[in-house]
Design an enzyme around this catalytic site. Structure first.
Site, PDB file in Angstrom:
ATOM      1  N   LEU A   1       0.846  -1.183   0.000  1.00 45.93           N
ATOM      2  CA  LEU A   1       0.000   0.000   0.000  1.00 45.93           C
ATOM      3  C   LEU A   1       0.885   1.238   0.000  1.00 45.93           C
ATOM      4  CD1 LEU A   1      -2.440  -1.518   2.559  1.00 45.93           C
ATOM      5  CD2 LEU A   1      -3.076  -0.820   0.239  1.00 45.93           C
TER       6      LEU A   1
ATOM      7  N   CYS B   1       4.191   6.779  -4.721  1.00 39.90           N
ATOM      8  CA  CYS B   1       5.031   7.703  -3.941  1.00 39.90           C
ATOM      9  C   CYS B   1       6.245   7.020  -3.342  1.00 39.90           C
ATOM     10  CB  CYS B   1       4.189   8.427  -2.888  1.00 39.90           C
ATOM     11  SG  CYS B   1       5.195   9.188  -1.606  1.00 39.90           S
TER      12      CYS B   1
ATOM     13  N   CYS C   1       7.662  10.265  -5.059  1.00 37.82           N
ATOM     14  CA  CYS C   1       8.157  11.268  -4.085  1.00 37.82           C
ATOM     15  C   CYS C   1       9.348  10.802  -3.269  1.00 37.82           C
ATOM     16  CB  CYS C   1       7.087  11.723  -3.080  1.00 37.82           C
ATOM     17  SG  CYS C   1       5.414  11.203  -3.344  1.00 37.82           S
TER      18      CYS C   1
ATOM     19  N   HIS D   1       7.614   0.451   2.428  1.00 35.16           N
ATOM     20  CA  HIS D   1       6.466  -0.350   1.981  1.00 35.16           C
ATOM     21  C   HIS D   1       5.969  -1.242   3.124  1.00 35.16           C
ATOM     22  CE1 HIS D   1       7.013   0.983  -2.001  1.00 35.16           C
ATOM     23  NE2 HIS D   1       7.747   0.010  -2.504  1.00 35.16           N
TER      24      HIS D   1
ATOM     25  N   PHE E   1      15.935  30.014  17.526  1.00 35.17           N
ATOM     26  CA  PHE E   1      17.042  30.604  16.779  1.00 35.17           C
ATOM     27  C   PHE E   1      18.233  29.646  16.735  1.00 35.17           C
ATOM     28  CE2 PHE E   1      20.339  33.838  15.966  1.00 35.17           C
ATOM     29  CZ  PHE E   1      19.756  34.404  14.868  1.00 35.17           C
TER      30      PHE E   1
END
Lengths: 518, 518
Positions: B75, B79, B84, B134, B496
């Site tokens: 599933l 991607c 991606c 995966h 910062f």
């Protein structure tokens, strides 16, 4: 020299600052005062670091007339000179070196196994590079923020309305003390030896390459940040910690992941350690550290000792000249309007104690300015996000799981990697700057956890070890303070692969009427 | 095989997935269906990628009964398999290699000048590493999200309520089409030659190391992301772009900074280019690209051509079997409740067209689930933040300066580095992962800009080139959509050195009644 009329480029500032740092007496005070402005000063800011500079800028933006006096030839204070900026450079190097060592000899990475890389070269790189940011801040302060200042000149407080600097007396209706803090001294025999350093002295006085073993004294943010860098250079690092290292990380499991990765990189952490003595050699340089620990006496041969045991506010002058009230740690006591015990005298930044963080320095400066300009303000730092560096960035906000469970009866936790019989050896989370780990050293790719109150569905804590998420915690914290729910979080638009997986984790559970952990 | 009863660890999933990818026929369909649940399915999701998996998860969380059918044995869709995730790995490598090349022979960095590093090794690293994510997703889907699915089995639509897969017919009261999209083909002679690749084929079929010159066709996100990686490996990269490269970056100056840094790294960008032909050699492998440009004919010898010319939705099956309405680009037309032109049939994700982004895939899946479960929902992607990778991360939200000035009469811009006669050669901004640049190659340390409407004091745009800010844009965008003003922004607590300097820049100006740029 007087500069008010001329326009100075950033390069011109850089040259001026370098000269002044090399020969402070020859260059003398740098005056940028508007002789044509006949108004009295609304305030004199003693110290042009984060708190003083931002306070003065805010006052100027409001139409007031502030004057900054600073002993250094640049504005911005210790942060860009020997504190936050070098820390970030060293932490970047630690991250980079851990990556390089993790892929030693693979892909294009050099094989650094067993090799020590230079600390001094990185320090020298910083010393050469820091003038640029100094110059930008002077440029910004003069040309863009229209500030008036006297630099390269120590300030002497005369009374609550008068300060002497550069042979001149300046008067104002308010005085803002913004002198910062410095590393607390190490209280042990041998603390004065060559090779015993703080974050400031390593930048200012490191005279030779440290040997193969470094002792770090302390277990807080600074100790860990520098200790991980030293470790990443290939040296043996022994951290001697009085209590618990990284105790400020709010979530136990997150803290555990961060410490496990430090230990995996070879950082040796000794808890319950008490420094007995640092013994020097014939040349007055550190040679051996002796400590008592719960398991007995420890002796470590080393020519480089780094200690980071907190900060001590520079409050002496104000106590002596004005008699301002200070607390047990030497921090000046102020009320919510940043007023000290002396009328007309304000104090801001690290000088007023914890949290000694940049946001508090800058905001307290700005709130003092508003207070002096007649606004009825209240400022007290609360519910801020926080971070530190190991070899990683570690960021957090709100409650850890333990505190959340103590306070709420229905705590829901969403995290990655998941609890599984496989342990942490999985390639998720993966994101910017952790992809090589995610693909080939999966257990190093990070850890993250979101904590919710299942009853109100609100986010009450968020915790992250990895890269690329620290900046996000600033804005996420603002949303959380506004009551962010799992439903609102799941409705945001993620930029995938986002280093924080919180949006998508929230969305996977948000459909539940009764939320469950994952 | 049928899995419902047993608990599968992530490692067991990894083994199963690897087997199935190597021998799909031998392994056959992977069934995870709850035989004890006698309820009919509320929906069948055809495709278990981002849209289908998140949609099914949402429906399950609501108490519904979804079934996912996917042709792959995992599933998560394309991607993590070839889109991606490899893109992020390659972009991480590009960032890492640019840093290494920028410090060639300095500090601990190897001297890569004139050296080409392997693309194939990185691809192979990805192919080996992708099974982990995966496996995590299968584990999460089964054990944590309680999803039912049939994997490693193509779905055949029979009608609006019935789908055949793995030799079985499944019925549900709704069908959710979530089949995604694939790289649009290159319409030029020679497009079929060996060595002509898309983002998917480079992962799946790269059979030999590319030579020293690579031609990239396209100027959008994917073309630039891969082009910069190829460049960073030390190869000559020529980008042939029909129109303007990186046209989607909203702010002109930000786009200019990103393009300047690409060109500085040696990426050659040819605008107004039209591909005439790719000529092959005797073995059927690309050997030469011929293009027409505004300045004449261009011939480039290369054995590796990468094209990225947008995505084409996988809508054919749904058009043929159901006759769903599609637009001119092949995207399935849906209303705000994700309903197609056929009653009971929904479509989500890339299949419904732009924006083909992760957040839209997942959210459209979840909204379709809510729609099917009876909620009156409306979903239409709007005002999302966006990003892409060059060698840097480039993130933006809201308006660019040009559009802001066209729409508002009182635009205020806060940016770093400042406009100065010195140009960009200053060491600010500096932040996580740009510190070495900030100290030693200052003009490479990034660019950022905040855009405000001076009248309402609201943030209307934010733009960033650097590292470590992309994640922040998700949350900052949510604040901006809620009307964030400069005063509220300046009141946040920064961490910062924060990669986005927006909080402190805002605070330096927030004191002004009439805001001015900086």
């Amino acid at each position: 020299m007087t500069l008010r009329r001329g326009f100075l480029t950033i390069s011109q500032w850089a040259e001026k600052i370098e000269n002044a740092l090399a020969h402070p007496q020859d260059v003398g005070p740098i005056r940028n005062i508007d002789a044509g402005d006949e108004r009295p000063f609304d305030a004199i800011f003693i110290g042009g670091g984060a708190a003083g500079r931002f306070g003065a800028a805010y006052m100027r933006a409001m139409g007031g007339r502030p004057l900054i006096i600073d002993r250094w030839p640049f504005l911005g204070g210790s942060c860009p000179h020997n504190a936050c900026v070098p820390h970030h450079l060293f932490s970047d190097c630690a991250a980079e070196l851990m990556l390089t060592r993790s892929f030693a000899g693979e892909l294009w990475f050099p094989d650094l196994r067993g090799k020590i890389v230079s600390i001094k070269e990185v320090v020298d790189l910083f010393r050469k590079g820091r003038t640029g940011p100094h110059a930008v801040m002077n440029y910004q302060s003069k040309e863009q923020l229209d500030l008036e200042f006297v630099l390269n000149a120590p300030a002497h407080i005369l009374d609550a309305g008068a300060v002497e600097a550069a042979g001149e007396i300046f008067r104002a209706r308010a005085l803002v003390l913004a002198c910062g803090a410095a590393a607390a001294p190490l209280d042990a025999p041998g603390a004065h030896l060559l090779g015993v350093h703080t974050y400031a002295s390593i930048v200012e006085t490191l005279d030779k390459e440290p040997g193969p073993t470094i002792v770090v004294i302390g277990g807080g943010k600074t100790a860990v940040e520098y200790g991980c860098f030293f470790n990443a250079t290939g040296r043996r690092v022994v951290m001697l910690v009085r209590n618990r290292p990284l105790d400020m990380i709010a979530d136990g499991e997150t803290r555990g992941y961060a410490l496990d990765r430090m230990r995996e990189q070879g950082v040796e952490i000794v808890e319950g350690a008490h420094i007995v003595e640092i013994i020097g050699d014939a040349e007055g340089r550190a040679a051996r550290v002796i400590a008592e620990t719960s398991t007995g006496r420890l002796e470590i041969e080393t020519d480089f000792v780094f200690h980071a045991l907190g900060e001590r506010p520079h409050s002496d002058m104000a106590v002596e000249t004005l008699g301002v009230e200070v607390d047990a740690k030497g921090a000046i006591v102020v009320d919510d309007a940043l007023r000290t015990s002396i009328p007309g005298v304000y104090a801001v930044g690290d000088l007023i104690g914890a949290p000694m963080e940049m946001f508090k320095a800058r905001k307290s400066g700005a709130f003092a300015a508003r207070s002096i300009m007649g606004e009825a303000v209240k400022y007290r730092a609360a519910d801020w996000p926080d971070f530190l560096h190991t070899h990683y960035e570690v960021s957090w906000l709100g409650l850890g799981e333990e505190a959340a469970r103590a306070r709420y009866s229905n705590v829901v936790v969403l995290k990655l990697p998941p609890d599984t019989p496989d342990g942490l050896n999985v390639g998720l989370p993966a994101g910017d700057r952790t992809m090589l780990y995610a693909m080939a050293r999966p257990h190093m790719s990070g850890f993250q956890k979101l904590i919710l109150d299942g009853d109100t569905r609100r986010v009450i804590g968020a915790h992250h070890v990895g890269y690329g998420a620290k900046d996000a915690f600033q804005y996420l914290n603002a949303l959380v303070k506004r009551g962010l729910t799992i439903d609102e979080l799941g409705d945001l638009d993620e930029l995938f692969l986002n280093p924080t997986y919180f949006i998508q984790l929230a969305r996977l559970r948000a459909g539940q009427r009764k939320l469950t952990s994952m």
